[in-house]
Design a protein around this motif. Sequence first.
Motif, PDB file in Angstrom:
ATOM      1  N   PRO A 125      23.728  79.471 107.677  1.00  0.00           N
ATOM      2  CA  PRO A 125      24.656  80.587 107.863  1.00  0.00           C
ATOM      3  C   PRO A 125      25.924  80.221 108.626  1.00  0.00           C
ATOM      4  O   PRO A 125      26.970  80.793 108.385  1.00  0.00           O
ATOM      5  N   PHE A 236      35.012  76.572 110.408  1.00  0.00           N
ATOM      6  CA  PHE A 236      34.740  78.018 110.347  1.00  0.00           C
ATOM      7  C   PHE A 236      35.891  78.799 109.703  1.00  0.00           C
ATOM      8  O   PHE A 236      36.046  79.993 109.939  1.00  0.00           O
ATOM      9  N   ARG A 239      34.124  80.856 104.131  1.00  0.00           N
ATOM     10  CA  ARG A 239      33.003  80.354 103.344  1.00  0.00           C
ATOM     11  C   ARG A 239      33.569  79.889 102.004  1.00  0.00           C
ATOM     12  O   ARG A 239      34.490  80.508 101.476  1.00  0.00           O
ATOM     13  N   ARG A 264      42.933  82.035 100.710  1.00  0.00           N
ATOM     14  CA  ARG A 264      42.190  83.261 100.967  1.00  0.00           C
ATOM     15  C   ARG A 264      43.097  84.266 101.661  1.00  0.00           C
ATOM     16  O   ARG A 264      44.001  83.883 102.392  1.00  0.00           O
TER      17      ARG A 264
ATOM     18  N   CYS B  51      28.798  84.738 109.795  1.00  0.00           N
ATOM     19  CA  CYS B  51      28.465  83.875 108.664  1.00  0.00           C
ATOM     20  C   CYS B  51      28.947  84.451 107.342  1.00  0.00           C
ATOM     21  O   CYS B  51      28.994  83.761 106.339  1.00  0.00           O
ATOM     22  N   ALA B  52      29.275  85.740 107.326  1.00  0.00           N
ATOM     23  CA  ALA B  52      29.828  86.390 106.139  1.00  0.00           C
ATOM     24  C   ALA B  52      28.835  86.500 104.988  1.00  0.00           C
ATOM     25  O   ALA B  52      29.231  86.717 103.848  1.00  0.00           O
ATOM     26  N   LEU B  53      27.545  86.347 105.286  1.00  0.00           N
ATOM     27  CA  LEU B  53      26.567  86.526 104.207  1.00  0.00           C
ATOM     28  C   LEU B  53      26.493  87.992 103.789  1.00  0.00           C
ATOM     29  O   LEU B  53      26.233  88.310 102.639  1.00  0.00           O
ATOM     30  N   VAL B  65      35.027  89.366 106.726  1.00  0.00           N
ATOM     31  CA  VAL B  65      34.703  88.669 107.963  1.00  0.00           C
ATOM     32  C   VAL B  65      35.579  87.433 108.097  1.00  0.00           C
ATOM     33  O   VAL B  65      35.831  86.726 107.127  1.00  0.00           O
ATOM     34  N   GLU B  66      36.071  87.205 109.300  1.00  0.00           N
ATOM     35  CA  GLU B  66      36.708  85.931 109.617  1.00  0.00           C
ATOM     36  C   GLU B  66      36.007  85.376 110.841  1.00  0.00           C
ATOM     37  O   GLU B  66      35.759  86.112 111.799  1.00  0.00           O
ATOM     38  N   ALA B  67      35.734  84.082 110.802  1.00  0.00           N
ATOM     39  CA  ALA B  67      34.968  83.490 111.895  1.00  0.00           C
ATOM     40  C   ALA B  67      35.861  82.637 112.778  1.00  0.00           C
ATOM     41  O   ALA B  67      36.900  82.152 112.350  1.00  0.00           O
ATOM     42  N   SER B  68      35.441  82.449 114.005  1.00  0.00           N
ATOM     43  CA  SER B  68      36.106  81.523 114.916  1.00  0.00           C
ATOM     44  C   SER B  68      35.040  80.830 115.753  1.00  0.00           C
ATOM     45  O   SER B  68      33.855  81.128 115.614  1.00  0.00           O
ATOM     46  N   GLU B  69      35.500  79.962 116.611  1.00  0.00           N
ATOM     47  CA  GLU B  69      34.549  79.139 117.349  1.00  0.00           C
ATOM     48  C   GLU B  69      34.352  79.628 118.788  1.00  0.00           C
ATOM     49  O   GLU B  69      35.304  79.914 119.496  1.00  0.00           O
ATOM     50  N   GLU B  80      27.780  78.239 117.746  1.00  0.00           N
ATOM     51  CA  GLU B  80      29.176  77.826 117.718  1.00  0.00           C
ATOM     52  C   GLU B  80      30.103  78.862 117.117  1.00  0.00           C
ATOM     53  O   GLU B  80      31.287  78.834 117.322  1.00  0.00           O
ATOM     54  N   ARG B  81      29.546  79.754 116.304  1.00  0.00           N
ATOM     55  CA  ARG B  81      30.408  80.574 115.461  1.00  0.00           C
ATOM     56  C   ARG B  81      30.262  82.053 115.805  1.00  0.00           C
ATOM     57  O   ARG B  81      29.166  82.511 116.110  1.00  0.00           O
ATOM     58  N   SER B  84      35.440  86.749 114.444  1.00  0.00           N
ATOM     59  CA  SER B  84      36.644  87.180 115.156  1.00  0.00           C
ATOM     60  C   SER B  84      37.250  88.410 114.489  1.00  0.00           C
ATOM     61  O   SER B  84      37.950  89.173 115.114  1.00  0.00           O
ATOM     62  N   THR B  85      36.994  88.570 113.208  1.00  0.00           N
ATOM     63  CA  THR B  85      37.390  89.795 112.507  1.00  0.00           C
ATOM     64  C   THR B  85      36.157  90.299 111.776  1.00  0.00           C
ATOM     65  O   THR B  85      35.473  89.518 111.118  1.00  0.00           O
ATOM     66  N   ARG B 153      22.110  77.593 119.758  1.00  0.00           N
ATOM     67  CA  ARG B 153      21.611  77.943 118.436  1.00  0.00           C
ATOM     68  C   ARG B 153      22.136  79.294 117.952  1.00  0.00           C
ATOM     69  O   ARG B 153      22.050  80.279 118.673  1.00  0.00           O
ATOM     70  N   SER B 154      22.649  79.291 116.741  1.00  0.00           N
ATOM     71  CA  SER B 154      23.209  80.530 116.198  1.00  0.00           C
ATOM     72  C   SER B 154      22.122  81.477 115.733  1.00  0.00           C
ATOM     73  O   SER B 154      22.178  82.670 115.956  1.00  0.00           O
ATOM     74  N   VAL B 155      21.143  80.889 115.042  1.00  0.00           N
ATOM     75  CA  VAL B 155      20.111  81.701 114.420  1.00  0.00           C
ATOM     76  C   VAL B 155      18.864  81.631 115.298  1.00  0.00           C
ATOM     77  O   VAL B 155      18.406  80.544 115.624  1.00  0.00           O
TER      78      VAL B 155
END
Lengths: 786, 163
Positions: A125, A236, A239, A264, B51-53, B65-69, B80-81, B84-85, B153-155
Amino acid sequence: MAKKLVTLRIDEHTLQVPEGMLVVDAARKVNVDIPVFCYHPKMDPVGMCRMCLVDVGRPVIDRATGEVVKEADGSPKIAFGPKLDTACTTPVSEGMVVITNSDKVRAARKEVVEFILTSHPLDCPVCDKGGECPLQNLTMAYGPGTSRFIFDEKMHLAKHVPLGELVWLDRERCIQCGRCVRFQHEVVDDPVIDFFHRGRSLEIITDSEPGFDSVFSGNTTDICPVGALTTADFRFGARPWEMVSAASLCSHCPVGCNITYNVRREAKTGGNMVIKRAMPRQNEGVNEIWMCDKGRLGYHFTESKQRLSEPLVRKGGELVPAGWDEALDLVAQKLREAGSSLTVLAGGRLSNEDLFNLRRLADAAGGQAVLDTHMGGGDLAALAVERGAALIVVNPNETRLDKFATHTLRYNPGELLLTFGGFLESAAGKVFAEAENALVFYGSNGLGLQQSTYLAYAAAELLVKTGHYGKANNGLIPVWPKANSQGAWDMGFRPASNLGDQLRQSKAVYIAASDPAGDDPALAAALDEAKFVIVQDLFLSETAKHADVVLPAAAYTEREGSFTSGDRRVQRYYPAATPRGLARPDFIITAQLAGRLGVELPAAAALVLDQIAAQVPAYAGLSYQKLAEVHEQWPIIGRSDVYYGGTGYENKHGLGVQLPCAAERGEKIDLPAAANPVLPSVPAGSLLVIPVARLYDQGATLRPTALLDGRIARAELALNPETAEKFGLQAGGEALIAAGGWRVQVAVRVDSHLPVGLGLVPRSTGVPVFGPTAVTIEPVQVEIKA
Amino acid sequence: MFQGLWTTLKSMFEKPPTIQYPEEKRPVRTRFRGRHVLKRYDNGLEKCIGCALCASACPADAIFVEASENTDEQRFSPGERYASTYEINMLRCIFCGFCEDACPTEAIVLGDNYELTFTERTGSIYTKQMLLEAVPEGVKTTPQVTPPGVFTRSVPEMKDPTD
């Protein structure tokens, strides 16, 4: 010579492939998937991951007679090995039978995947590779649903190890296939990363300073079959399935690497289309499936906050925003007034379409089209284009190329001898003369415009003398400083022998994608004397600050166009993002201006190319359809099977067209007589310095890439220790260098590999050295604080 | 006729089923699928790891979704993730609950809020701040400063699902 063909059977397919081909590759020819992790078609097989296990049988041969033993029904008797073989290390042989879909093979694959997953964190994920991950895909296709291993026994390792500032390593995810290490050793020959420790504690380390010091480091993230190596740039970012791709070209050098931009929409930028990453696109004739880090990271200029978004007009001494109509009307009026004393100065990063329209505009007004370059000889590039060749390197200083050279010749830039006199009598010269095919690549390393022009003449003379011209795989290839300098030559732009004077005398100067004032303070002064200056650029450059009208141009990623690479391959690129603000493509701006002057120029990229094809002989017959043609390339990569070739893209949008050379078209080239250029005299107490190119330069299109800040070229003077001592300079110190009206402070670098009595200055770093120049040097006293 | 009048009379003394919404609200069923809530751990960190799943599972393409660190100095979620949006367009959402199913950390849950009204279309976009639940009492909100090496750990560790 064609290789002998071998007939074999893979599952139900019977096929013929060249001798020596590996089973794993042969299977791809008939669309049989043999899963792999460590094997890569561009590298030697190692058989480390065991994922490609297949059942291999060979015909039984009677030792006494040498005949193939037959079964009762007349078919050859096949003997299978007691165990499975790795398809990636087994070459095909006559009569071989390969079974890839038996229960035995399936069980083996299942166990190999289970074994590889014993210590994989399964953090898909949050993994950047998730979605285009060979391990993920192959686990779904061939792996077990559950693991017999206990989660708590997994290795828990560092997840955030920067190998350098560009590539980050996640130790947990690594499956030890060694693709990255092998890539750096075999493909790049930059062995800066390596294995460390053994077995379960094996890890990837870097042994260079700065870390992972290789300009091709980004490719390891493409071929990594898991998310162990990721680029700091894309980390990051998105995806993989969320992005759309746009075929493009790299705009940083004349190699013309085919790339794909992944784009994107982003909330952070107010819903604009944003480039998230650049990936290589396969073109076996150009960049294969690789690209350098400059191309991979150097797209950030397109989204720079400093981009111009609206036309500016000087009013009361200030540049103020204006509408397009107002700006264009003003420019058109000034161009009409200037008439034949118009100078159009273009940079080599414009597309063929832009340059063609600019040239037509200059012609219509009776003005002159000038190319902003410090390298000459483009009119000879039409002299025209295997591994295992002899490489002769001629350079004033040591370069990385020397390592691969069969012959290395050094010349002293102090007595620059460019007629290649005596070369043909040397050992290297004999190899050259006798070679079946010979190419001369020439550049402007250490040379100015005049010297490189003479160098081109001399090289052309040499090629003609030895008969290496006018046929494929022979001729002269310029290594230009800009992506489309070749196109600019073909469109009729020529460098001015004295740009300063020309600018001074012009009533109107129209500058597109070039920054003469930023490069050279003398030209900035000349621009101030010009009556009216129009600058069409991406940024408010030094030159734009001297302008009367500034027109915002769309970046090449926001429009269509084509580039001609150094080896004269015309390739097209496609729009990826949306233009910034009110910016317009260069060729459209020019067409709109021309329209106001009563000249009709096409305002669509495809139409411009049609006109180029009609008017420029070398480009005859070209069209956008032709540039978009593709044929199947080997190895097959970029389809759903990312495990095989990595995440590079398949080329579906055009391989480009190689232009014929002048001789093939039946034209005659007038060879100007080569002469030795005049070098500056070096008075006592002065030093001869030459400009050298650096990959990570301070060009306007690379500076906005913040990630490369640590590696970008700085203003420095590189010297031999002996020379440094003579001038009282110390390594790591600073010096003031000066010549004819300028004085710049630079860092001092001492390098014992350099020739004595010569200084090297990187181009584009603000030191106005454009050819061999005699400079005076003054050490700067650095105060040492107690 | 008397029978009919009797029914009318009887219903006059019955307790009315009408409730005085919005002063009074009827509780929803346990499996009700209302407006989404982004959950937090007890320590205040966000469960969502960006994770945008959910976005890829969404059949209506309502989630963005937008991710950042994360860093230990500025930590929003474990690992780590982080997102952010995080935006959900409630006009597009069909409340199918696929996002819940897709979430590897059980961060997104369809809650019991059904009061979704907007006066303009842009109001239908719910941002991360609107969706995130409040931090438990006595716990700092995100971003937090965390000791290094703890939240790697993220998950969270997988358990067999019980329901």
